[in-house]
Design a protein around this motif. Structure first.
Motif, PDB file in Angstrom:
ATOM      1  N   LYS A 150      41.966  12.864  27.262  1.00 36.17           N
ATOM      2  CA  LYS A 150      41.626  11.486  26.877  1.00 36.17           C
ATOM      3  C   LYS A 150      40.841  10.788  27.980  1.00 36.17           C
ATOM      4  N   MET A 151      41.179  11.092  29.245  1.00 39.42           N
ATOM      5  CA  MET A 151      40.502  10.450  30.388  1.00 39.42           C
ATOM      6  C   MET A 151      39.013  10.739  30.390  1.00 39.42           C
ATOM      7  N   GLU A 152      38.629  11.913  29.910  1.00 38.01           N
ATOM      8  CA  GLU A 152      37.222  12.298  29.916  1.00 38.01           C
ATOM      9  C   GLU A 152      36.361  11.383  29.042  1.00 38.01           C
ATOM     10  N   GLU A 153      37.029  10.631  28.161  1.00 40.31           N
ATOM     11  CA  GLU A 153      36.289   9.764  27.235  1.00 40.31           C
ATOM     12  C   GLU A 153      35.889   8.436  27.894  1.00 40.31           C
ATOM     13  N   TYR A 154      36.596   8.010  28.936  1.00 37.04           N
ATOM     14  CA  TYR A 154      36.273   6.681  29.501  1.00 37.04           C
ATOM     15  C   TYR A 154      35.988   6.686  31.007  1.00 37.04           C
ATOM     16  N   ILE A 155      36.254   7.743  31.707  1.00 39.94           N
ATOM     17  CA  ILE A 155      35.915   7.784  33.139  1.00 39.94           C
ATOM     18  C   ILE A 155      34.466   8.234  33.292  1.00 39.94           C
ATOM     19  N   GLU A 156      33.720   7.489  34.101  1.00 39.52           N
ATOM     20  CA  GLU A 156      32.315   7.805  34.350  1.00 39.52           C
ATOM     21  C   GLU A 156      32.086   7.974  35.848  1.00 39.52           C
ATOM     22  N   ALA A 157      30.962   8.572  36.166  1.00 34.51           N
ATOM     23  CA  ALA A 157      30.619   8.763  37.573  1.00 34.51           C
ATOM     24  C   ALA A 157      30.552   7.415  38.286  1.00 34.51           C
ATOM     25  N   GLY A 158      31.150   7.347  39.467  1.00 39.41           N
ATOM     26  CA  GLY A 158      31.120   6.113  40.266  1.00 39.41           C
ATOM     27  C   GLY A 158      32.273   5.184  40.004  1.00 39.41           C
ATOM     28  N   ASP A 159      33.170   5.497  39.062  1.00 44.20           N
ATOM     29  CA  ASP A 159      34.292   4.618  38.743  1.00 44.20           C
ATOM     30  C   ASP A 159      35.359   4.637  39.830  1.00 44.20           C
ATOM     31  N   ILE A 160      36.186   3.570  39.808  1.00 49.21           N
ATOM     32  CA  ILE A 160      37.391   3.499  40.632  1.00 49.21           C
ATOM     33  C   ILE A 160      38.572   3.754  39.700  1.00 49.21           C
ATOM     34  N   VAL A 161      39.379   4.761  39.990  1.00 52.45           N
ATOM     35  CA  VAL A 161      40.456   5.168  39.094  1.00 52.45           C
ATOM     36  C   VAL A 161      41.809   4.921  39.755  1.00 52.45           C
ATOM     37  N   ILE A 162      42.645   4.163  39.041  1.00 49.98           N
ATOM     38  CA  ILE A 162      44.012   3.903  39.491  1.00 49.98           C
ATOM     39  C   ILE A 162      44.926   4.866  38.734  1.00 49.98           C
ATOM     40  N   LEU A 163      45.711   5.637  39.449  1.00 43.70           N
ATOM     41  CA  LEU A 163      46.546   6.626  38.782  1.00 43.70           C
ATOM     42  C   LEU A 163      47.800   6.922  39.586  1.00 43.70           C
ATOM     43  N   GLY A 164      48.645   7.798  39.019  1.00 43.79           N
ATOM     44  CA  GLY A 164      49.915   8.102  39.652  1.00 43.79           C
ATOM     45  C   GLY A 164      49.918   9.475  40.300  1.00 43.79           C
ATOM     46  N   ASN A 165      51.065  10.172  40.153  1.00 41.11           N
ATOM     47  CA  ASN A 165      51.248  11.427  40.874  1.00 41.11           C
ATOM     48  C   ASN A 165      50.925  12.660  40.029  1.00 41.11           C
ATOM     49  N   ARG A 166      50.256  12.465  38.930  1.00 38.66           N
ATOM     50  CA  ARG A 166      49.942  13.606  38.059  1.00 38.66           C
ATOM     51  C   ARG A 166      48.746  14.378  38.613  1.00 38.66           C
ATOM     52  N   TYR A 167      49.025  15.614  38.967  1.00 39.03           N
ATOM     53  CA  TYR A 167      47.989  16.467  39.551  1.00 39.03           C
ATOM     54  C   TYR A 167      46.791  16.612  38.629  1.00 39.03           C
ATOM     55  N   GLU A 168      47.040  16.831  37.339  1.00 39.25           N
ATOM     56  CA  GLU A 168      45.964  17.063  36.371  1.00 39.25           C
ATOM     57  C   GLU A 168      45.060  15.834  36.252  1.00 39.25           C
ATOM     58  N   SER A 169      45.667  14.665  36.272  1.00 46.23           N
ATOM     59  CA  SER A 169      44.869  13.435  36.168  1.00 46.23           C
ATOM     60  C   SER A 169      43.986  13.250  37.406  1.00 46.23           C
ATOM     61  N   GLN A 170      44.524  13.525  38.578  1.00 47.12           N
ATOM     62  CA  GLN A 170      43.742  13.419  39.810  1.00 47.12           C
ATOM     63  C   GLN A 170      42.573  14.399  39.787  1.00 47.12           C
ATOM     64  N   LEU A 171      42.871  15.610  39.343  1.00 48.45           N
ATOM     65  CA  LEU A 171      41.844  16.649  39.270  1.00 48.45           C
ATOM     66  C   LEU A 171      40.738  16.256  38.295  1.00 48.45           C
ATOM     67  N   CYS A 172      41.121  15.722  37.138  1.00 43.17           N
ATOM     68  CA  CYS A 172      40.136  15.319  36.120  1.00 43.17           C
ATOM     69  C   CYS A 172      39.240  14.200  36.636  1.00 43.17           C
ATOM     70  N   ALA A 173      39.842  13.204  37.290  1.00 45.74           N
ATOM     71  CA  ALA A 173      39.069  12.066  37.799  1.00 45.74           C
ATOM     72  C   ALA A 173      38.032  12.514  38.819  1.00 45.74           C
ATOM     73  N   ILE A 174      38.418  13.448  39.676  1.00 42.95           N
ATOM     74  CA  ILE A 174      37.476  13.952  40.684  1.00 42.95           C
ATOM     75  C   ILE A 174      36.336  14.709  40.006  1.00 42.95           C
ATOM     76  N   GLU A 175      36.670  15.521  39.044  1.00 50.01           N
ATOM     77  CA  GLU A 175      35.642  16.311  38.352  1.00 50.01           C
ATOM     78  C   GLU A 175      34.713  15.427  37.528  1.00 50.01           C
ATOM     79  N   MET A 176      35.201  14.251  37.122  1.00 52.57           N
ATOM     80  CA  MET A 176      34.349  13.295  36.397  1.00 52.57           C
ATOM     81  C   MET A 176      33.525  12.440  37.369  1.00 52.57           C
ATOM     82  N   GLU A 177      33.538  12.788  38.631  1.00 51.58           N
ATOM     83  CA  GLU A 177      32.753  12.138  39.701  1.00 51.58           C
ATOM     84  C   GLU A 177      33.177  10.691  39.975  1.00 51.58           C
ATOM     85  N   ALA A 178      34.490  10.423  39.842  1.00 45.55           N
ATOM     86  CA  ALA A 178      34.997   9.109  40.241  1.00 45.55           C
ATOM     87  C   ALA A 178      34.718   8.902  41.737  1.00 45.55           C
TER      88      ALA A 178
END
Length: 549
Positions: A178-206
């Motif tokens: 679901k994150m892939e639908e709204y995270i874009e390159a250059g964004d600031i992402v607030i998140l918790g301790n979920r490894y998968e979410s952190q990994l996804c945000a980095i790969e989406m160029e946050a």
């Protein structure tokens, strides 16, 4: 609060003569040696050639010129509100305001020039109205502000001097798909301790990950962030708190008032400031000096507690002769040797007036009465004043007290009184390079008698030929200028050696008045006054009696 050190101004009359200047300097010296309050000598006009000679002879600096003693900004207490940097976060600005009970903060450049101001209501409105996810990038927020505002720890990434340039703020509370639908390159992402979410945000160029609740970040995530150029911060706050605080990291520069700021110079007069303040709802006003450097803030409350300039007047007690703004000042002393004038005060003060030939003689007595030693330079100044005002004891205003004082002072100063007087009078007579206007006002005083405004100027010289030359200049000047704002004008050309005066007359019934006062015939708007050398004791009293008659 910047409390200006209170000082007392010692000042003579407008168009100052040697007595006026030298008495101010001598009495300032006395007061500074006998009191804890700082006294400063000032002059209310340009010094004449004779006085310039005296000051140069004794190597004394000319008192600073002051043209108005009305209360100014520099006379009141200024609130020393330290300027803030334009990069300061809204949160830090708000905290500073609450800590120091401030309503307005000045924003200045590194060299302390005012860039703008921001008020507590400005900050509150910004914080309450923030509803855009891209405000951090829109305001070019420094990364360091985010770090401080969120009380976070920098895990990886270089933030030194860097700002948020693009992107929005998002909260990653969904699964990675679901994150892939709204995270874009250059964004600031607030998140918790979920490894998968952190990994996804980095790969989406946050551009920035804010990990909440002090969650430990794995080495794998840190390594991946480094390869993608992603900054990671860890905040102790929960997701809700981080989301609420992050926009408060924006710099005040974005929201400060830059244009049409009402500010005042330190030399601005309070009466003018009051008029401006009355038309504005602004609470605080920045203050800057003559170099455009920010000094502090004032409010209407500062004006309520202000104190007036404190003055000591020497050698005069007439409103017309006093420095401008005298009505707005507090007169604490007057030392004079003229007739009583029309200066009044609200509270009692020290007034010392004696029928002597010179104010400096009175000051000499004050030194003696208080057993204060007179130094060589001060003695020379006071001796010069007495020589000048008494025309080396030839004036009818001169008393034995003046003579004794002058001789004693000359002895202390180490001067031959007759030789020195000749040099001083010669220097004062050199008026060839002065304009007619400068000569006219060199020693000019105005008097008000009943409803008549009378001006009397005087030039003393030991040279008859120079007096004749001056007469032509003065006649031309008086002819080219109408009444000069007075009912009658008299100009005394006094021959020091011959002890007489040629009087130039202008004004309605001026000649009749002189005929009545001195029983002389006036020809060509002039009169010859044998034995008359003193404006104070011979000329003014005679015309006052004639006016009353």
């Amino acid at each position: 609060m910047k409390t200006h050190k209170k000082k007392v101004i010692v000042i003579g009359h407008k168009n100052p003569d040697t007595d006026s200047i030298c008495s101010a300097i001598a009495y300032t010296n006395f007061k500074n040696r006998t009191s804890d309050v700082l006294h400063v000598a000032r002059c209310a006009g340009e010094i004449n050639a004779e006085t310039e000679f005296v000051l140069n002879y004794f190597n004394v600096e000319q008192p600073d010129y002051i043209d108005d003693v009305s209360t100014q900004v520099k006379d009141i207490d200024i609130h020393e509100v330290p300027p803030i940097d334009s990069n300061m976060s809204l949160r830090d600005a708000w905290a500073l305001m609450r800590k120091d009970s401030l309503y307005t903060l000045p924003i200045c450049s590194p060299d302390n020039h005012l860039l703008g101001v921001i008020t507590n209501s400005d900050v509150a409105h910004v914080i309450m109205d923030l509803d855009h996810t891209n405000m951090l990038s829109a305001s070019k927020t420094p990364y360091i502000n985010i770090l401080k505002t969120l009380n976070a720890e920098l895990i990886t990434g270089d933030i030194d001097g860097k700002r948020v340039e693009t992107g929005k703020v998002v909260i990653a509370d969904d699964n990675p798909d679901k994150m892939e639908e709204y995270i874009e390159a250059g964004d600031i992402v607030i998140l918790g301790n979920r490894y998968e979410s952190q990994l996804c945000a980095i790969e989406m160029e946050a551009k920035l990950l804010v990990v909440c609740e002090a969650t430990k970040v794995t080495k794998t995530i840190i390594k991946l962030a480094n390869s993608h150029g992603t900054v990671i911060m860890v905040s102790p706050y929960d997701t809700f708190t981080v989301a609420r605080l992050i926009n408060q990291s924006m710099p005040v520069e974005k929201f400060m008032t830059r244009e049409n700021i009402i500010q005042f110079r330190t030399d601005a007069f309070i009466e003018e400031i009051k008029k401006v303040m009355a038309k504005r709802r602004t609470r605080d006003f920045p203050i800057y000096d003559h170099k455009n450097v920010y000094q502090g803030m004032i409010s209407r409350r500062n004006l309520m507690d202000m104190s007036k300039k404190k003055l000591i007047l020497v050698d005069h007690n007439e409103i017309d002769q006093a420095v401008d703004g005298i009505g707005d000042a507090e007169i604490i002393e007057i030392i004079d040797h003229h007739k009583l004038g029309n200066i009044t005060t609200i509270v009692p003060m020290i007034f010392r007036s004696q029928p002597l030939g010179c104010t400096a003689t009175i000051i000499y007595q004050i030194y003696k009465e208080n057993n204060v030693e007179i130094d060589k330079i001060t003695a020379g100044l006071m001796a010069s004043a007495i020589i000048s005002d008494t025309l080396l004891f030839k004036s009818p205003t001169c008393t034995p007290i003046d003579v004794n004082a002058a001789n004693d002072l000359a002895n202390i100063a180490g001067i031959d009184i007759n030789d020195y007087a000749e040099k001083m009078f010669s220097a004062g007579s050199k008026l060839q390079n002065k304009t007619p206007e400068e000569i006219f006002y060199q020693d000019f005083k105005k008097f008000t008698v009943d409803d008549k405004v009378i001006g009397v100027g005087q030039i003393n010289s030991i040279s008859v030929s120079e007096l004749n030359e001056i007469e032509n200049k003065i006649r031309t000047y008086m002819s080219d200028n109408s009444s000069l704002g007075m009912d009658m004008i008299f100009f005394m050309l006094t021959d020091i050696k011959g002890c007489n005066t040629k009087l130039i007359i202008k004004g309605n019934k001026g000649k009749e008045l002189i005929n009545e006062a001195f029983n002389v015939n006036c020809e060509d708007s002039a009169a010859y006054l044998e034995g008359v050398v003193s404006r104070k004791k011979q000329f003014i009293p005679a015309i006052m009696v004639a006016l009353q008659n």
